[in-house]
Structures are given as structure tokens and as C-alpha cells.
Design a protein around this motif. Structure first.
Motif, PDB file in Angstrom:
ATOM      1  N   ARG A 151     -45.101  40.755  11.960  1.00 14.97           N
ATOM      2  CA  ARG A 151     -44.339  41.832  11.829  1.00 14.97           C
ATOM      3  C   ARG A 151     -43.223  42.560   9.884  1.00 14.97           C
ATOM      4  O   ARG A 151     -43.245  42.962   9.641  1.00 14.97           O
ATOM      5  N   TYR A 152     -42.859  40.844   9.553  1.00 15.64           N
ATOM      6  CA  TYR A 152     -42.201  40.663   8.394  1.00 15.64           C
ATOM      7  C   TYR A 152     -43.909  41.246   7.444  1.00 15.64           C
ATOM      8  O   TYR A 152     -43.259  42.010   6.530  1.00 15.64           O
TER       9      TYR A 152
ATOM     10  N   TYR B 250     -44.445  44.933   7.393  1.00 13.76           N
ATOM     11  CA  TYR B 250     -43.028  45.038   6.746  1.00 13.76           C
ATOM     12  C   TYR B 250     -43.511  45.042   5.625  1.00 13.76           C
ATOM     13  O   TYR B 250     -43.652  46.089   4.737  1.00 13.76           O
TER      14      TYR B 250
ATOM     15  N   ASP C 266     -48.605  53.804   8.289  1.00 14.78           N
ATOM     16  CA  ASP C 266     -48.310  53.391   9.068  1.00 14.78           C
ATOM     17  C   ASP C 266     -47.063  52.553   7.431  1.00 14.78           C
ATOM     18  O   ASP C 266     -48.063  51.727   5.906  1.00 14.78           O
TER      19      ASP C 266
ATOM     20  N   LEU D 266     -43.574  53.862   4.569  1.00 16.25           N
ATOM     21  CA  LEU D 266     -42.128  53.322   4.195  1.00 16.25           C
ATOM     22  C   LEU D 266     -41.780  55.264   4.138  1.00 16.25           C
ATOM     23  O   LEU D 266     -41.996  55.947   2.668  1.00 16.25           O
TER      24      LEU D 266
ATOM     25  N   TRP E  14     -39.090  52.997   9.258  1.00 23.38           N
ATOM     26  CA  TRP E  14     -40.740  52.801   9.614  1.00 23.38           C
ATOM     27  C   TRP E  14     -40.649  52.309  10.594  1.00 23.38           C
ATOM     28  O   TRP E  14     -39.728  51.683  11.528  1.00 23.38           O
TER      29      TRP E  14
ATOM     30  N   MET F  99     -34.786  50.880   8.679  1.00 23.94           N
ATOM     31  CA  MET F  99     -35.151  49.964   7.995  1.00 23.94           C
ATOM     32  C   MET F  99     -33.241  49.729   7.347  1.00 23.94           C
ATOM     33  O   MET F  99     -32.896  48.376   7.451  1.00 23.94           O
TER      34      MET F  99
ATOM     35  N   GLU G  47     -33.576  45.908  11.117  1.00 25.20           N
ATOM     36  CA  GLU G  47     -35.647  45.031   9.445  1.00 25.20           C
ATOM     37  C   GLU G  47     -35.944  44.043  10.101  1.00 25.20           C
ATOM     38  O   GLU G  47     -35.224  43.088  10.324  1.00 25.20           O
TER      39      GLU G  47
END
Length: 225
Positions: free
Chosen positions: A23-24, A27, A39, A41, A98, A103, A117
Motif C-alpha cells: 500500500r505504501y 501511494y 488510482d 491523488l 487517495w 491522506m 496515510e
């Protein structure tokens, strides 16, 4: 009793750690929304309805934000600063969204990350997983001693071995995990260093306790003169 921490350790290493890392990475790779991008921001102007800044053991830090579509979002934070404690009802902020969750929240030059986040803290998850695994191993060792007939006899007691090893494992895993996190070492360094160190300490402590146990039949009383 050893099964519970063993299952927790397995879950942290097999499920939580890979999911959080993935997931990080997603992101970090996300870009501002554009044509044909899902997907991404998204930046939205929102209005602060009210905030909650409650410190202490049951602390609570959150802000309720609303947009033009009359939809409200409750954004939770880990601490009051640097932005949350300064927000007032009616303030205009910019939220970065997101995958449907806020976030970050920004106002002017101040910016604060929300509790949702993703963070690059796999070392701390590995530390918790390593500690629970060591607790499971400690319980298994005591269970084996009981089955072998040594339960309740020195050195196989909570005071002689159990408590020192439990405290030592907690301090070791926390120190290694925090150091790896601050330096930026990979997460596998945490179990790679902690487990051999705790195993060696357990062996040495067991040998020391065994040498300090008087042989059977001997007492502390001295023969009469």
C-alpha cells in the motif's frame, strides 16, 4: 498460550507487513489525477466544520470536513500538530484524497498527514511480529520443561527465566526496530538481529541460573559447631 502470540506473529509477517508495504509503494507511486487515471491523488477544497483535540490516555484528534456536495468526512490524526490544533470552524483547507480517504490536510504553508496515510514503517511491524514470535518460543520452552518434569523447579521459574527473558526480548526488539526505522534499514534486519541475540542471551542466562542452583540435598544451613 503460546499459540496466540504465534498466530499474531504469523499474521503480522504473512499478511500485515506485505499489505502495508504494498500500500505504501502504491501511494508513493500515485500521481495527480488526470484523464483516464483512477488510482491517483485528488486535491479537493474543503471546509472545516469542527475539530476534536483531546489529549491524554484516551486521546482523540480528528476534524470533520465538508465539501460542495454536502458530503462530510471525518479525518483522524495521530497528534494535534502542526495543523489540527490551529484549525477553526469555517476554515478553508485543501485535502489530498487517495482511494476514497483523506491522506493529508493543508492550509497555507502548514500540512498534516492523517492517520490513514500509508507510512514506510515496516521495521516497527517487524519488531512487533518478532517480539510476539519470541513470546511464543518462550512459552513453548516452558511448556516443554513442564512436560519433562522440570516445571516449577529452578531455573525453570518465572522469576529466574521467564520475566528476565520477556523483558529482554521486549527491549531488544524495540531497540533494533527503532534503530532500523531511523536509519532506514530493511525490515528483515529486525528479526535477523533480535532473534539470535535473544537466543544467545537465553542460553547464557539458563547456564548461569543452573550453576547458581544448589545440588539436591544441600541446604543453606551450616553444620553446628
Amino acid at each position: 498460550m503460546s499459540l496466540i502470540p504465534a498466530l499474531i506473529s504469523g499474521f503480522l509477517f504473512a499478511v500485515a507487513l506485505p499489505d502495508d508495504s504494498r500500500r505504501y509503494a502504491d501511494y508513493a507511486a500515485a500521481e495527480p489525477c488526470g484523464d483516464g487515471t483512477d488510482d491517483c491523488l485528488r486535491t479537493l477544497p474543503l471546509t472545516v466544520d469542527h475539530t476534536v483535540v483531546k489529549k491524554g490516555r484516551n486521546g482523540k484528534f480528528e476534524a470533520t470536513l465538508s465539501g460542495t456536495a454536502s458530503r462530510k468526512a471525518v479525518v483522524r490524526f495521530g497528534d494535534p500538530g502542526p495543523l489540527l490544533a490551529r484549525l477553526e470552524p469555517g476554515d478553508q483547507v485543501t485535502a489530498t484524497v487517495w482511494r476514497g480517504a483523506v491522506m493529508t490536510v493543508a492550509k497555507g504553508d502548514l500540512r498534516q498527514s492523517s492517520a490513514d496515510e500509508p507510512r514506510d514503517d515496516a521495521q516497527m511491524t517487524a519488531g512487533l511480529g518478532t517480539f510476539t514470535g519470541l513470546v511464543a518460543a518462550l512459552g513453548l520452552g516452558f511448556a516443554t520443561a513442564w512436560l519433562a518434569g522440570f516445571g516449577g523447579r529452578e531455573p525453570w521459574t518465572w522469576r529466574s527465566l521467564g520475566m528476565p527473558l520477556l523483558i529482554g526480548a521486549a527491549i531488544t526488539t524495540l531497540a533494533v526496530a527503532l534503530t532500523a526505522f531511523l536509519i532506514g534499514l530493511p525490515w528483515w534486519v529486525v528479526p535477523g538481529v533480535s532473534v539470535p541475540f535473544v537466543a544467545y542471551a537465553a542460553r547464557q542466562l539458563h547456564r548461569y541460573r543452573r550453576r547458581s542452583v544448589p545440588p539436591r540435598g544441600m541446604t543453606d544451613s551450616s553444620p553446628a559447631a
